[in-house]
Design a protein around this motif. Structure first.
Motif, PDB file in Angstrom:
ATOM      1  N   GLU A 121       0.753  -0.857   0.101  1.00  0.00           N
ATOM      2  CA  GLU A 121      -0.591   0.455  -0.099  1.00  0.00           C
ATOM      3  C   GLU A 121       1.341   1.389  -0.274  1.00  0.00           C
ATOM      4  N   ARG A 122       2.065   1.687   1.130  1.00  0.00           N
ATOM      5  CA  ARG A 122       3.068   2.611   1.068  1.00  0.00           C
ATOM      6  C   ARG A 122       3.812   2.940  -0.350  1.00  0.00           C
ATOM      7  N   THR A 123       3.749   1.457  -1.761  1.00  0.00           N
ATOM      8  CA  THR A 123       4.296   2.225  -2.442  1.00  0.00           C
ATOM      9  C   THR A 123       3.700   1.722  -3.987  1.00  0.00           C
ATOM     10  N   ARG A 124       2.509   2.118  -3.926  1.00  0.00           N
ATOM     11  CA  ARG A 124       1.668   1.075  -4.731  1.00  0.00           C
ATOM     12  C   ARG A 124       1.575   2.702  -6.049  1.00  0.00           C
ATOM     13  N   ALA A 125       1.833   4.079  -5.081  1.00  0.00           N
ATOM     14  CA  ALA A 125       1.910   4.969  -6.719  1.00  0.00           C
ATOM     15  C   ALA A 125       3.086   5.043  -7.333  1.00  0.00           C
ATOM     16  N   LEU A 126       4.133   3.838  -6.396  1.00  0.00           N
ATOM     17  CA  LEU A 126       5.634   4.216  -7.426  1.00  0.00           C
ATOM     18  C   LEU A 126       6.377   3.383  -8.463  1.00  0.00           C
ATOM     19  N   SER A 128       4.199 -11.942  -2.404  1.00  0.00           N
ATOM     20  CA  SER A 128       4.994 -11.749  -1.445  1.00  0.00           C
ATOM     21  C   SER A 128       6.609 -10.703  -2.192  1.00  0.00           C
ATOM     22  N   ILE A 129       6.472 -10.892  -3.362  1.00  0.00           N
ATOM     23  CA  ILE A 129       7.923 -10.378  -3.981  1.00  0.00           C
ATOM     24  C   ILE A 129       7.549  -8.994  -4.823  1.00  0.00           C
ATOM     25  N   ALA A 130       6.594  -8.479  -4.754  1.00  0.00           N
ATOM     26  CA  ALA A 130       5.962  -6.646  -4.750  1.00  0.00           C
ATOM     27  C   ALA A 130       6.377  -6.334  -3.083  1.00  0.00           C
ATOM     28  N   ALA A 131       6.338  -7.014  -2.245  1.00  0.00           N
ATOM     29  CA  ALA A 131       6.496  -6.740  -1.160  1.00  0.00           C
ATOM     30  C   ALA A 131       7.544  -6.172  -0.578  1.00  0.00           C
ATOM     31  N   LYS A 132       8.546  -7.231  -0.794  1.00  0.00           N
ATOM     32  CA  LYS A 132      10.126  -6.376  -0.437  1.00  0.00           C
ATOM     33  C   LYS A 132      10.515  -5.586  -1.373  1.00  0.00           C
ATOM     34  N   ILE A 133       9.954  -6.070  -2.322  1.00  0.00           N
ATOM     35  CA  ILE A 133      10.370  -4.709  -3.141  1.00  0.00           C
ATOM     36  C   ILE A 133      10.301  -3.173  -2.728  1.00  0.00           C
ATOM     37  N   GLY A 134       9.193  -3.057  -2.032  1.00  0.00           N
ATOM     38  CA  GLY A 134       8.124  -2.104  -1.245  1.00  0.00           C
ATOM     39  C   GLY A 134       8.917  -1.858  -0.353  1.00  0.00           C
ATOM     40  N   GLN A 135       9.180  -2.785   0.291  1.00  0.00           N
ATOM     41  CA  GLN A 135      10.313  -2.905   1.546  1.00  0.00           C
ATOM     42  C   GLN A 135      11.631  -1.965   0.884  1.00  0.00           C
ATOM     43  N   LEU A 136      12.229  -2.683   0.112  1.00  0.00           N
ATOM     44  CA  LEU A 136      13.631  -1.626  -0.833  1.00  0.00           C
ATOM     45  C   LEU A 136      13.515  -0.568  -0.757  1.00  0.00           C
ATOM     46  N   LEU A 153      10.910   1.551   0.636  1.00  0.00           N
ATOM     47  CA  LEU A 153      11.295   2.546   1.498  1.00  0.00           C
ATOM     48  C   LEU A 153      12.127   2.666   2.375  1.00  0.00           C
ATOM     49  N   GLU A 154      13.032   1.948   1.938  1.00  0.00           N
ATOM     50  CA  GLU A 154      14.486   2.003   2.557  1.00  0.00           C
ATOM     51  C   GLU A 154      15.197   1.952   2.212  1.00  0.00           C
ATOM     52  N   GLU A 155      14.882   3.097   0.830  1.00  0.00           N
ATOM     53  CA  GLU A 155      16.215   3.778   0.006  1.00  0.00           C
ATOM     54  C   GLU A 155      15.341   4.471   0.391  1.00  0.00           C
ATOM     55  N   ASN A 156      14.123   5.498   0.341  1.00  0.00           N
ATOM     56  CA  ASN A 156      13.174   6.416   0.151  1.00  0.00           C
ATOM     57  C   ASN A 156      13.717   6.368  -1.225  1.00  0.00           C
ATOM     58  N   ALA A 157      12.882   5.235  -2.094  1.00  0.00           N
ATOM     59  CA  ALA A 157      14.022   5.647  -3.829  1.00  0.00           C
ATOM     60  C   ALA A 157      12.038   6.117  -4.270  1.00  0.00           C
ATOM     61  N   THR A 158      11.902   7.287  -5.050  1.00  0.00           N
ATOM     62  CA  THR A 158      11.111   7.720  -5.594  1.00  0.00           C
ATOM     63  C   THR A 158      10.268   7.244  -6.753  1.00  0.00           C
ATOM     64  N   SER A 159      10.727   6.244  -7.155  1.00  0.00           N
ATOM     65  CA  SER A 159      10.130   4.984  -8.109  1.00  0.00           C
ATOM     66  C   SER A 159      10.190   3.049  -8.021  1.00  0.00           C
ATOM     67  N   ILE A 160       9.758   2.899  -8.277  1.00  0.00           N
ATOM     68  CA  ILE A 160      10.225   1.792  -8.603  1.00  0.00           C
ATOM     69  C   ILE A 160      11.545   1.077 -10.170  1.00  0.00           C
ATOM     70  N   THR A 161      12.445   0.331  -9.775  1.00  0.00           N
ATOM     71  CA  THR A 161      12.902   0.763 -10.803  1.00  0.00           C
ATOM     72  C   THR A 161      13.552  -0.491 -11.188  1.00  0.00           C
TER      73      THR A 161
END
Length: 142
Positions: free
Chosen positions: A52-57, A84-92, A94-102
């Protein structure tokens, strides 16, 4: 009762016990994931939080790449694997303060969220797409 019917009942009993054991194993694993940890949230709660936190990224390209990576998973389990993979990607992210998923985050998250036996397929897929996987060697060995 005839002898062949007795053997059929015995064989069918073993088949049913085996199927119940397999189903019970997967249900127990799901039950353990839903149990709250010391922080009060379960693994499934944390998955939902990160998604949910990274859905917009996420954008269309990154979602398509994630779908490509989970394609070898059987259809029945594909949605669970994708979450589960998307959640791990989202966790990473958030930890890296990414502006988008790469693509970099997706590959790292895939490596960290999947068992080692899936990494061979990932390497082959990255070679096919001509993506250098050398920067991810340390994640593959961890």
């Amino acid at each position: 009762m005839s002898l062949w019917f007795s053997w059929f009942i015995l064989l069918w009993s073993f088949v049913l016990i085996g199927l119940f054991a397999i189903g019970g194993y997967f249900m127990f694993r799901k039950f353990l994931k839903s149990m709250p940890k010391a922080d009060g949230k379960s693994d499934l709660d944390w998955q939902d939080y990160y998604i949910e936190r990274t859905r917009a990224l996420w954008n269309d390209e990154t979602l398509a790449f994630l779908n490509e990576l989970v394609e070898p998973v059987p259809q029945l389990f594909r949605d669970v694997a994708r979450r589960s993979i998307a959640a791990k990607i989202g966790q990473l992210a958030l930890e890296e303060n990414a502006t988008s998923i790469t693509t970099d985050l997706i590959i790292k998250g895939y490596i960290l969220a999947t068992p080692k036996r899936d990494h061979k397929w990932l390497i082959a897929h990255l070679r096919q797409k001509e993506i250098n996987f050398a920067p991810y060697e340390k994640y593959l060995k961890a």
